[in-house]
Every structure is written in C-alpha cells, then in structure tokens.
Design a protein around this motif. Structure first.
Motif, PDB file in Angstrom:
ATOM      1  N   SER A  11      46.913  44.635  41.701  1.00 41.02           N
ATOM      2  CA  SER A  11      46.059  44.401  40.541  1.00 41.02           C
ATOM      3  C   SER A  11      46.680  43.325  39.669  1.00 41.02           C
ATOM      4  CB  SER A  11      45.890  45.696  39.738  1.00 41.02           C
ATOM      5  OG  SER A  11      45.262  46.693  40.508  1.00 41.02           O
ATOM      6  N   VAL A  12      45.892  42.334  39.328  1.00 38.41           N
ATOM      7  CA  VAL A  12      46.371  41.242  38.480  1.00 38.41           C
ATOM      8  C   VAL A  12      45.289  40.897  37.469  1.00 38.41           C
ATOM      9  CG1 VAL A  12      47.883  40.240  40.228  1.00 38.41           C
ATOM     10  CG2 VAL A  12      45.515  39.467  40.043  1.00 38.41           C
ATOM     11  N   GLN A  13      45.693  40.198  36.431  1.00 42.00           N
ATOM     12  CA  GLN A  13      44.718  39.709  35.464  1.00 42.00           C
ATOM     13  C   GLN A  13      44.175  38.374  35.913  1.00 42.00           C
ATOM     14  OE1 GLN A  13      46.750  39.825  31.631  1.00 42.00           O
ATOM     15  NE2 GLN A  13      45.673  41.755  31.175  1.00 42.00           N
ATOM     16  N   SER A  14      43.023  38.064  35.396  1.00 44.84           N
ATOM     17  CA  SER A  14      42.390  36.790  35.699  1.00 44.84           C
ATOM     18  C   SER A  14      43.361  35.646  35.406  1.00 44.84           C
ATOM     19  CB  SER A  14      41.125  36.627  34.865  1.00 44.84           C
ATOM     20  OG  SER A  14      40.490  35.414  35.137  1.00 44.84           O
ATOM     21  N   GLY A  15      43.445  34.712  36.342  1.00 47.02           N
ATOM     22  CA  GLY A  15      44.380  33.609  36.219  1.00 47.02           C
ATOM     23  C   GLY A  15      45.699  33.833  36.929  1.00 47.02           C
ATOM     24  N   VAL A  62      33.913  27.767  50.336  1.00 45.73           N
ATOM     25  CA  VAL A  62      34.192  26.444  49.774  1.00 45.73           C
ATOM     26  C   VAL A  62      34.785  26.519  48.383  1.00 45.73           C
ATOM     27  CG1 VAL A  62      33.183  24.250  49.120  1.00 45.73           C
ATOM     28  CG2 VAL A  62      32.399  25.399  51.172  1.00 45.73           C
ATOM     29  N   ALA A  63      34.341  27.463  47.633  1.00 41.14           N
ATOM     30  CA  ALA A  63      34.804  27.561  46.257  1.00 41.14           C
ATOM     31  C   ALA A  63      36.278  27.895  46.172  1.00 41.14           C
ATOM     32  CB  ALA A  63      33.998  28.619  45.506  1.00 41.14           C
ATOM     33  N   GLU A  64      36.849  28.425  47.274  1.00 34.92           N
ATOM     34  CA  GLU A  64      38.238  28.838  47.207  1.00 34.92           C
ATOM     35  C   GLU A  64      39.205  27.698  47.508  1.00 34.92           C
ATOM     36  OE1 GLU A  64      36.055  32.114  46.571  1.00 34.92           O
ATOM     37  OE2 GLU A  64      37.947  31.348  45.808  1.00 34.92           O
ATOM     38  N   LYS A  65      38.656  26.600  48.035  1.00 30.60           N
ATOM     39  CA  LYS A  65      39.538  25.492  48.374  1.00 30.60           C
ATOM     40  C   LYS A  65      40.217  24.980  47.118  1.00 30.60           C
ATOM     41  CE  LYS A  65      39.675  21.177  50.987  1.00 30.60           C
ATOM     42  NZ  LYS A  65      38.858  20.192  51.763  1.00 30.60           N
ATOM     43  N   GLY A  66      41.480  24.873  47.162  1.00 32.10           N
ATOM     44  CA  GLY A  66      42.246  24.446  46.002  1.00 32.10           C
ATOM     45  C   GLY A  66      42.897  25.609  45.289  1.00 32.10           C
ATOM     46  N   ARG A  67      42.281  26.802  45.361  1.00 29.26           N
ATOM     47  CA  ARG A  67      42.905  27.973  44.758  1.00 29.26           C
ATOM     48  C   ARG A  67      43.641  28.801  45.796  1.00 29.26           C
ATOM     49  NH1 ARG A  67      40.277  32.005  42.448  1.00 29.26           N
ATOM     50  NH2 ARG A  67      38.343  31.757  43.619  1.00 29.26           N
ATOM     51  N   PHE A  68      43.119  28.804  47.020  1.00 27.86           N
ATOM     52  CA  PHE A  68      43.717  29.590  48.087  1.00 27.86           C
ATOM     53  C   PHE A  68      44.372  28.663  49.103  1.00 27.86           C
ATOM     54  CE2 PHE A  68      40.582  33.429  47.838  1.00 27.86           C
ATOM     55  CZ  PHE A  68      40.938  33.614  46.518  1.00 27.86           C
ATOM     56  N   THR A  69      45.494  29.095  49.642  1.00 28.74           N
ATOM     57  CA  THR A  69      46.185  28.341  50.678  1.00 28.74           C
ATOM     58  C   THR A  69      46.573  29.281  51.803  1.00 28.74           C
ATOM     59  OG1 THR A  69      47.084  26.800  49.034  1.00 28.74           O
ATOM     60  CG2 THR A  69      48.115  26.836  51.210  1.00 28.74           C
ATOM     61  N   ILE A  70      46.113  28.972  52.999  1.00 25.72           N
ATOM     62  CA  ILE A  70      46.480  29.750  54.172  1.00 25.72           C
ATOM     63  C   ILE A  70      47.640  29.056  54.868  1.00 25.72           C
ATOM     64  CG2 ILE A  70      44.825  28.590  55.690  1.00 25.72           C
ATOM     65  CD1 ILE A  70      44.393  31.283  57.098  1.00 25.72           C
ATOM     66  N   THR A  78      53.811  35.783  61.196  1.00 28.80           N
ATOM     67  CA  THR A  78      53.223  36.226  59.940  1.00 28.80           C
ATOM     68  C   THR A  78      52.256  35.187  59.399  1.00 28.80           C
ATOM     69  OG1 THR A  78      55.205  37.515  59.425  1.00 28.80           O
ATOM     70  CG2 THR A  78      53.713  37.023  57.602  1.00 28.80           C
ATOM     71  N   LEU A  79      51.130  35.676  58.945  1.00 29.23           N
ATOM     72  CA  LEU A  79      50.090  34.862  58.325  1.00 29.23           C
ATOM     73  C   LEU A  79      50.120  35.139  56.831  1.00 29.23           C
ATOM     74  CD1 LEU A  79      47.503  33.070  58.949  1.00 29.23           C
ATOM     75  CD2 LEU A  79      46.233  35.228  58.797  1.00 29.23           C
ATOM     76  N   TYR A  80      49.892  34.100  56.044  1.00 29.96           N
ATOM     77  CA  TYR A  80      49.926  34.244  54.590  1.00 29.96           C
ATOM     78  C   TYR A  80      48.638  33.725  53.963  1.00 29.96           C
ATOM     79  CZ  TYR A  80      54.958  34.608  55.450  1.00 29.96           C
ATOM     80  OH  TYR A  80      56.192  34.973  55.917  1.00 29.96           O
ATOM     81  N   LEU A  81      48.340  34.258  52.786  1.00 31.60           N
ATOM     82  CA  LEU A  81      47.274  33.703  51.953  1.00 31.60           C
ATOM     83  C   LEU A  81      47.783  33.695  50.524  1.00 31.60           C
ATOM     84  CD1 LEU A  81      44.342  32.625  51.914  1.00 31.60           C
ATOM     85  CD2 LEU A  81      43.635  34.925  51.201  1.00 31.60           C
ATOM     86  N   GLN A  82      48.079  32.504  50.044  1.00 33.93           N
ATOM     87  CA  GLN A  82      48.486  32.329  48.651  1.00 33.93           C
ATOM     88  C   GLN A  82      47.237  32.166  47.806  1.00 33.93           C
ATOM     89  OE1 GLN A  82      51.667  32.319  47.151  1.00 33.93           O
ATOM     90  NE2 GLN A  82      50.480  32.281  45.241  1.00 33.93           N
ATOM     91  N   MET A  83      47.083  33.003  46.804  1.00 32.57           N
ATOM     92  CA  MET A  83      45.894  32.959  45.957  1.00 32.57           C
ATOM     93  C   MET A  83      46.322  32.717  44.514  1.00 32.57           C
ATOM     94  SD  MET A  83      43.671  36.096  47.583  1.00 32.57           S
ATOM     95  CE  MET A  83      44.793  37.363  46.985  1.00 32.57           C
ATOM     96  N   ASN A  84      45.861  31.611  43.961  1.00 31.61           N
ATOM     97  CA  ASN A  84      46.181  31.237  42.589  1.00 31.61           C
ATOM     98  C   ASN A  84      44.923  31.228  41.732  1.00 31.61           C
ATOM     99  OD1 ASN A  84      48.902  30.785  43.363  1.00 31.61           O
ATOM    100  ND2 ASN A  84      48.415  28.690  43.964  1.00 31.61           N
ATOM    101  N   LEU A  86      43.338  33.411  40.092  1.00 40.34           N
ATOM    102  CA  LEU A  86      42.417  34.447  40.549  1.00 40.34           C
ATOM    103  C   LEU A  86      41.351  34.753  39.504  1.00 40.34           C
ATOM    104  CD1 LEU A  86      44.970  36.725  42.369  1.00 40.34           C
ATOM    105  CD2 LEU A  86      42.908  35.754  43.393  1.00 40.34           C
ATOM    106  N   LYS A  87      40.156  35.052  39.994  1.00 43.58           N
ATOM    107  CA  LYS A  87      39.012  35.359  39.152  1.00 43.58           C
ATOM    108  C   LYS A  87      38.547  36.783  39.448  1.00 43.58           C
ATOM    109  CE  LYS A  87      37.490  30.551  39.635  1.00 43.58           C
ATOM    110  NZ  LYS A  87      36.384  29.661  40.079  1.00 43.58           N
ATOM    111  N   THR A  88      37.799  37.348  38.532  1.00 40.27           N
ATOM    112  CA  THR A  88      37.316  38.715  38.742  1.00 40.27           C
ATOM    113  C   THR A  88      36.473  38.813  40.008  1.00 40.27           C
ATOM    114  OG1 THR A  88      35.442  38.273  37.283  1.00 40.27           O
ATOM    115  CG2 THR A  88      37.389  39.293  36.289  1.00 40.27           C
ATOM    116  N   GLU A  89      35.764  37.748  40.337  1.00 40.10           N
ATOM    117  CA  GLU A  89      34.925  37.774  41.540  1.00 40.10           C
ATOM    118  C   GLU A  89      35.723  37.716  42.834  1.00 40.10           C
ATOM    119  OE1 GLU A  89      34.651  35.719  38.900  1.00 40.10           O
ATOM    120  OE2 GLU A  89      33.983  33.699  39.526  1.00 40.10           O
TER     121      GLU A  89
END
Length: 124
Positions: A11-15, A62-70, A78-84, A86-89
């Motif tokens: 659980s994280v806060q928006s952003g 498409v909307a995740e490009k730039g915020r998410f990095t695989i 190991t596979l990773y997903l870096q998510m920066n 972050l939004k409530t959606e």
C-alpha cells in the motif's frame, strides 16, 4: 513444473513507488516471453508490459509508458516491474506471466504460466 512467485506489492500513497519482482523457476525456455498483467476489481485482466529477446520491451497499457519500467535479470531468473508516480487507478492485483516462445501478446489467454498475484493499493 514452472513456478512464478511475485513479491513487492503493498500500500502506497499517490505519487509513491513500488518495485514488483517475479522469481521464475522450472523449465522455462531461454528467451520465452514474460509479462506483467493487472486486474482491478470488476475489470478484465489487462497487460501492462512484456519482454523477450525476440520482441524486446512492449508497454501494452500506453498510459503507463514512462511511469512503469519492466526489466529482467536472467542470471537470477527474475522479472521486475518498477512503478513510479503511482495513481489510485493503478490499484489492482498484479500478475507475472510467461508463455512458451519468444513472441509476446497482450491477451492473457495466450500465457500458459501464472503467478499467484501481488496486491498493489494506491491511496489518495
């Protein structure tokens, strides 16, 4: 038997940021496509991003490009997903998936192997 085990949700806060990991074991052929999917309550499972030596990296949402990095560490299987930013959606259960062969697709039904999922909750 192929096993995919996700970790890193929370659980994280928006952003905020999270990094998901998926440890793979078993007879997955080298060069197989691996991907991240997500499923929010009441919604269909959707592809987030995929990676393979054949297809490279594709961000299906498409909307995740730039915020998410695989990314992938082959030495650690190991596979990773870096998510920066972050939004409530982005709140959903995130799944790691793999399929035989190097071609990647956005359809969940085309993936044979699945992890149990890790929950990501983003609050405002």
């Amino acid at each position: 038997q192929v096993q995919l085990v996700e970790s890193g949700g929370g659980s994280v806060q928006s952003g905020g940021s999270l990094r998901l990991s998926c440890a793979a074991s078993g007879p997955i052929a080298a060069g197989s496509c691996m991907a991240w999917f997500r499923q929010a309550p009441g919604k269909e499972r959707e592809a987030v991003a995929s990676i393979s030596p054949t297809d490279g990296i594709t961000y299906h949402v498409v909307a995740e490009k730039g915020r998410f990095t695989i990314s992938q560490d082959n030495a650690k299987n190991t596979l990773y997903l870096q998510m920066n930013s972050l939004k409530t959606e982005d709140t959903a259960t995130y799944y790691c998936a793999a399929r035989d062969g190097g071609l990647c697709y956005s359809g969940a039904r085309l993936y044979k192997y699945w992890g149990q999922g890790t929950q990501v909750s983003v609050s405002s």
